[in-house]
Design a protein around this motif. Structure first.
Motif, PDB file in Angstrom:
ATOM      1  N   SER A  69       0.821  -1.207   0.000  1.00  8.64           N
ATOM      2  CA  SER A  69       0.000   0.000   0.000  1.00  8.64           C
ATOM      3  C   SER A  69       0.858   1.262   0.000  1.00  8.64           C
ATOM      4  O   SER A  69       0.615   2.201  -0.773  1.00  8.64           O
ATOM      5  CB  SER A  69      -0.926  -0.012   1.215  1.00  8.64           C
ATOM      6  N   ASP A  70       1.887   1.267   0.872  1.00  3.87           N
ATOM      7  CA  ASP A  70       2.740   2.453   0.973  1.00  3.87           C
ATOM      8  C   ASP A  70       3.516   2.707  -0.328  1.00  3.87           C
ATOM      9  O   ASP A  70       3.600   3.845  -0.805  1.00  3.87           O
ATOM     10  CB  ASP A  70       3.726   2.291   2.139  1.00  3.87           C
ATOM     11  N   GLU A  81       2.782   1.623  -3.347  1.00  2.00           N
ATOM     12  CA  GLU A  81       1.876   1.989  -4.436  1.00  2.00           C
ATOM     13  C   GLU A  81       1.522   3.466  -4.377  1.00  2.00           C
ATOM     14  O   GLU A  81       1.443   4.141  -5.420  1.00  2.00           O
ATOM     15  CB  GLU A  81       0.605   1.136  -4.366  1.00  2.00           C
ATOM     16  N   THR A  82       1.336   3.987  -3.174  1.00  2.37           N
ATOM     17  CA  THR A  82       1.047   5.418  -3.023  1.00  2.37           C
ATOM     18  C   THR A  82       2.209   6.263  -3.534  1.00  2.37           C
ATOM     19  O   THR A  82       2.017   7.247  -4.267  1.00  2.37           O
ATOM     20  CB  THR A  82       0.765   5.742  -1.544  1.00  2.37           C
ATOM     21  N   ASP A  83       3.447   5.889  -3.173  1.00  5.90           N
ATOM     22  CA  ASP A  83       4.620   6.645  -3.614  1.00  5.90           C
ATOM     23  C   ASP A  83       4.858   6.497  -5.111  1.00  5.90           C
ATOM     24  O   ASP A  83       5.295   7.452  -5.777  1.00  5.90           O
ATOM     25  CB  ASP A  83       5.858   6.186  -2.840  1.00  5.90           C
ATOM     26  N   ASP A 119       2.551   6.074  -7.402  1.00  7.42           N
ATOM     27  CA  ASP A 119       1.571   6.947  -8.055  1.00  7.42           C
ATOM     28  C   ASP A 119       2.016   8.409  -7.990  1.00  7.42           C
ATOM     29  O   ASP A 119       1.806   9.179  -8.933  1.00  7.42           O
ATOM     30  CB  ASP A 119       0.199   6.779  -7.407  1.00  7.42           C
ATOM     31  N   ALA A 120       2.639   8.781  -6.851  1.00 10.35           N
ATOM     32  CA  ALA A 120       3.121  10.151  -6.714  1.00 10.35           C
ATOM     33  C   ALA A 120       4.245  10.437  -7.706  1.00 10.35           C
ATOM     34  O   ALA A 120       4.318  11.524  -8.306  1.00 10.35           O
ATOM     35  CB  ALA A 120       3.596  10.393  -5.287  1.00 10.35           C
TER      36      ALA A 120
END
Length: 444
Positions: free
Chosen positions: A348-349, A351-353, A355-356
């Motif tokens: 999750s972590d 994937e967030t980065d 996408d950023a």
């Protein structure tokens, strides 16, 4: 409702009739009995939750040790004068509408077949489960659960302990131990033959098969399944629900893991075998623990008041022993659960980065397809082994600068050496970029 028939020994007629009249029971007496030892037979209807009390009272006047009693399940009694006073009915802590102790013992014994039949059915079930696991076929694995005759022994042990029936208790214990042993040995034999003749799927890691992997590295959810099976098994037995469905649930907690033990042993993957064996033992203990607690909560006790103390001590001792063993065996399950939670959080972590990073206009057209964490082969408690980032975008392939930024973004969330792999897939889903791997924290 129940229809009860009791043979009365000669000289005990008045005592029996006195009990029935005190209990306000309408009864019918037949004085024609083939056995001269008995003077009469008395028949009467009762609500199911009143049978235990009445039979215990008759036992107090000498009926039951030297006479026979038959309890018949009556589908319907068409009369308004057969109501037994509800205030006299047995009330268990988990509802009052339960079968009598006598029926409970008879049903628990009846669900346990003769040992040759039990051993044969268990062996067949284990062989089918092993084939299903090797084929990665959920349908075949489910079929193996239907065959397994495990509900009787699993419940017989607990029933025998709670009502102080040593014969029933020992039978259940022997059957459970024998059943697990037979299932594992049968699985080892079939898996060994399969591997010897080369019938296993070629070129794959056998423990990576979906149906097998979840049983060689179990988590805490397995404990909930087994506890639920134990409670449901007792409730089905004491409330006259379908034992067949609950029997499948109990088999689901025992047969596939036992088959997984045999497969892992045959392939020489002993860490995976340990993981599957832990699951078998935890599930067995959990089913027995849940059944014990549920039966005691339903207020099943021995008929003899002097035996109640013995039964209480046995129940407490058995529950304590199974509970302590469960806690000891929970260590690998807790470890596996924590690793899975850590992997999910890392995915999750990252994937967030990712996408950023991809939000940068320089990488326009590139999208995240998947972010996944692969675990190592150090069974039964696996560790995080590799982080895989899959991208899709234009056909020219991944930008090396993008790969470096993604690896750097992943590094911030990785606490130990781990390989970060970036894979690129063209927008038309044809892989053209191959994979670009970069080590994290020194890598491997």
């Amino acid at each position: 409702m129940r229809y009860v028939e009791v043979l009365i020994p000669a000289g005990s007629e008045e005592s029996v009739f006195e009990v029935l009249e005190e209990e306000e029971i309408r009864y019918v007496v037949s004085e024609s009995v083939s056995d001269e030892e008995y003077a009469a037979a008395v028949r009467f209807p009762l609500p199911s939750d009143a049978v235990e009390r009445v039979l215990d009272r008759l036992r107090e006047v000498g009926i039951g040790t030297d006479a026979s009693a038959v309890v018949i399940d009556a589908e319907a009694i068409v009369s308004e004068q057969t109501d037994y006073p509800r205030s006299r009915s047995a009330r268990g802590a988990i509802g009052g509408d339960r079968i009598s102790r006598q029926e409970l013992q008879a049903k628990a014994a009846g669900l346990t077949p003769t040992f040759p039949v039990y051993a044969t059915m268990t062996l067949v079930s284990a062989i089918v489960a092993t084939a299903g696991l090797l084929l990665d076929s959920p349908a075949v694995v489910v079929g193996s659960m239907v065959i397994a005759p495990l509900i009787g022994p699993a419940l017989a042990t607990s029933v025998g302990t709670v009502v102080d029936d040593p014969a029933l208790q020992s039978t259940g214990l022997v059957y459970q131990i024998s059943g697990i042993t037979i299932a594992i040995l049968g699985a080892i034999c079939l898996a060994s033959i399969t591997r010897l003749v080369g019938l296993e799927p070629a070129g794959i890691d056998i423990v990576a098969v979906a149906e097998l992997e979840e049983r060689v590295a179990p988590n805490l959810l397995a404990l909930l399944i087994a506890l639920g099976a134990g409670v449901a098994g007792v409730l089905s037995l004491t409330r006259e629900l379908s034992e067949a469905i609950v029997g499948v649930m109990i088999a689901a907690a025992l047969i596939p893991p036992a088959a997984a033990v045999g497969i892992a042993v045959s392939w020489g993957i002993y860490g995976a075998a340990v993981g599957a064996m832990v699951l078998v033992l935890v599930n067995t203990l959990s089913i027995n623990f849940a059944a014990l607690v549920t039966l005691w909560a339903a207020e099943y006790r021995p008929a003899n008041l002097f035996a109640v103390t013995t039964a209480r001590k046995q129940t407490i001792a058995m529950a304590t022993l199974t509970g302590l063993l469960m806690v000891a065996l929970l260590v690998p399950l807790v470890g596996a659960t924590l690793v899975e939670l850590e992997a999910a959080q890392l995915e999750s972590d990252v994937e967030t980065d990712v996408d950023a990073v991809l939000a940068d206009p320089a990488f326009d057209g590139v999208e995240t397809t998947a972010v996944s964490v692969e675990l190592g082969d150090d069974y039964p408690i696996r560790s995080l082994d590799q982080l895989v980032i899959v991208l899709s975008g234009p056909e020219q392939g991944p930008d090396p600068a993008l790969v470096e930024r993604l690896v750097a973004a992943a590094d911030r969330h990785v606490d130990e050496p781990m390989t970060v792999t970036v894979e690129f897939v063209a927008a038309d889903h044809t892989e053209i970029g191959g994979e670009v791997a970069a080590p994290s924290h020194g890598g491997t």
